[in-house]
Design a protein around this motif. Sequence first.
Motif, PDB file in Angstrom:
ATOM      1  N   THR A  63      47.086  34.753  28.381  1.00  0.00           N
ATOM      2  CA  THR A  63      47.512  36.135  28.555  1.00  0.00           C
ATOM      3  C   THR A  63      46.328  37.025  28.226  1.00  0.00           C
ATOM      4  OG1 THR A  63      48.418  36.142  26.320  1.00  0.00           O
ATOM      5  CG2 THR A  63      49.961  35.734  28.101  1.00  0.00           C
ATOM      6  N   SER A  64      46.165  38.076  29.007  1.00  0.00           N
ATOM      7  CA  SER A  64      44.990  38.928  28.800  1.00  0.00           C
ATOM      8  C   SER A  64      45.286  40.371  29.160  1.00  0.00           C
ATOM      9  CB  SER A  64      43.815  38.428  29.650  1.00  0.00           C
ATOM     10  OG  SER A  64      44.136  38.488  31.031  1.00  0.00           O
ATOM     11  N   GLU A 123      50.008  29.301  38.070  1.00  0.00           N
ATOM     12  CA  GLU A 123      50.801  30.480  38.409  1.00  0.00           C
ATOM     13  C   GLU A 123      50.138  31.654  37.698  1.00  0.00           C
ATOM     14  OE1 GLU A 123      55.014  28.066  38.651  1.00  0.00           O
ATOM     15  OE2 GLU A 123      54.452  29.026  36.772  1.00  0.00           O
ATOM     16  N   SER A 124      49.973  32.780  38.402  1.00  0.00           N
ATOM     17  CA  SER A 124      49.225  33.883  37.814  1.00  0.00           C
ATOM     18  C   SER A 124      49.727  35.223  38.329  1.00  0.00           C
ATOM     19  CB  SER A 124      47.731  33.723  38.142  1.00  0.00           C
ATOM     20  OG  SER A 124      46.956  34.657  37.443  1.00  0.00           O
ATOM     21  N   VAL A 125      49.837  36.196  37.423  1.00  0.00           N
ATOM     22  CA  VAL A 125      50.215  37.562  37.773  1.00  0.00           C
ATOM     23  C   VAL A 125      49.407  38.543  36.922  1.00  0.00           C
ATOM     24  CG1 VAL A 125      52.576  36.995  38.490  1.00  0.00           C
ATOM     25  CG2 VAL A 125      52.123  37.598  36.121  1.00  0.00           C
ATOM     26  N   GLY A 182      47.744  40.533  32.247  1.00  0.00           N
ATOM     27  CA  GLY A 182      47.928  39.377  33.106  1.00  0.00           C
ATOM     28  C   GLY A 182      48.383  38.145  32.358  1.00  0.00           C
ATOM     29  N   ILE A 183      49.047  37.261  33.084  1.00  0.00           N
ATOM     30  CA  ILE A 183      49.476  35.965  32.556  1.00  0.00           C
ATOM     31  C   ILE A 183      49.097  34.914  33.591  1.00  0.00           C
ATOM     32  CG2 ILE A 183      51.399  34.505  31.823  1.00  0.00           C
ATOM     33  CD1 ILE A 183      52.935  37.149  31.222  1.00  0.00           C
ATOM     34  N   THR A 184      48.348  33.924  33.147  1.00  0.00           N
ATOM     35  CA  THR A 184      48.011  32.782  33.996  1.00  0.00           C
ATOM     36  C   THR A 184      48.438  31.530  33.257  1.00  0.00           C
ATOM     37  OG1 THR A 184      46.143  33.903  35.024  1.00  0.00           O
ATOM     38  CG2 THR A 184      46.136  31.495  35.108  1.00  0.00           C
ATOM     39  N   TYR A 188      37.732  41.562  29.035  1.00  0.00           N
ATOM     40  CA  TYR A 188      39.000  41.576  28.316  1.00  0.00           C
ATOM     41  C   TYR A 188      38.931  42.398  27.040  1.00  0.00           C
ATOM     42  CZ  TYR A 188      40.096  37.694  31.410  1.00  0.00           C
ATOM     43  OH  TYR A 188      40.301  36.917  32.516  1.00  0.00           O
ATOM     44  N   GLU A 189      39.947  43.224  26.887  1.00  0.00           N
ATOM     45  CA  GLU A 189      40.148  43.960  25.648  1.00  0.00           C
ATOM     46  C   GLU A 189      40.800  43.041  24.617  1.00  0.00           C
ATOM     47  OE1 GLU A 189      43.493  47.247  24.922  1.00  0.00           O
ATOM     48  OE2 GLU A 189      41.889  47.887  26.264  1.00  0.00           O
TER      49      GLU A 189
END
Length: 113
Positions: A20-21, A52-54, A61-63, A94-95
């Motif tokens: 997660t980012s 799977e990634s969004v 985002g979640i990959t 990425y923060e």
Amino acid sequence: MSESGFARTPLPPYYAVMFTSQRNDQDPQGYAATADRMLELAQQQPGYLGVESVRDASGFGITISYWESQEAIARWRAHGEHRVAQEHGKRDWYEHFEARVAVVERAWGKRQG
């Protein structure tokens, strides 16, 4: 990834790496190309099962990538080109990010068609 966006995984057990980012507000120069390259490379790794990634409009985002074994995950994490991308992520893109590894013991769902 299949055309539907769902990974086609085998029967459990297998492993899931959840990444997660939150993207930062910096110019994402090279981000999309690097993400595409990492997907291409991951698909070539022994033990890779799918992804799977969004990502939403805010940059969250979640990959989830799926793997046959912890050894396959460790090899991917240590892959030279992937290591360079990881450093870019930490430094430039990425923060905040979190990575988690889990064993998938059960899986079920519904497929159309």
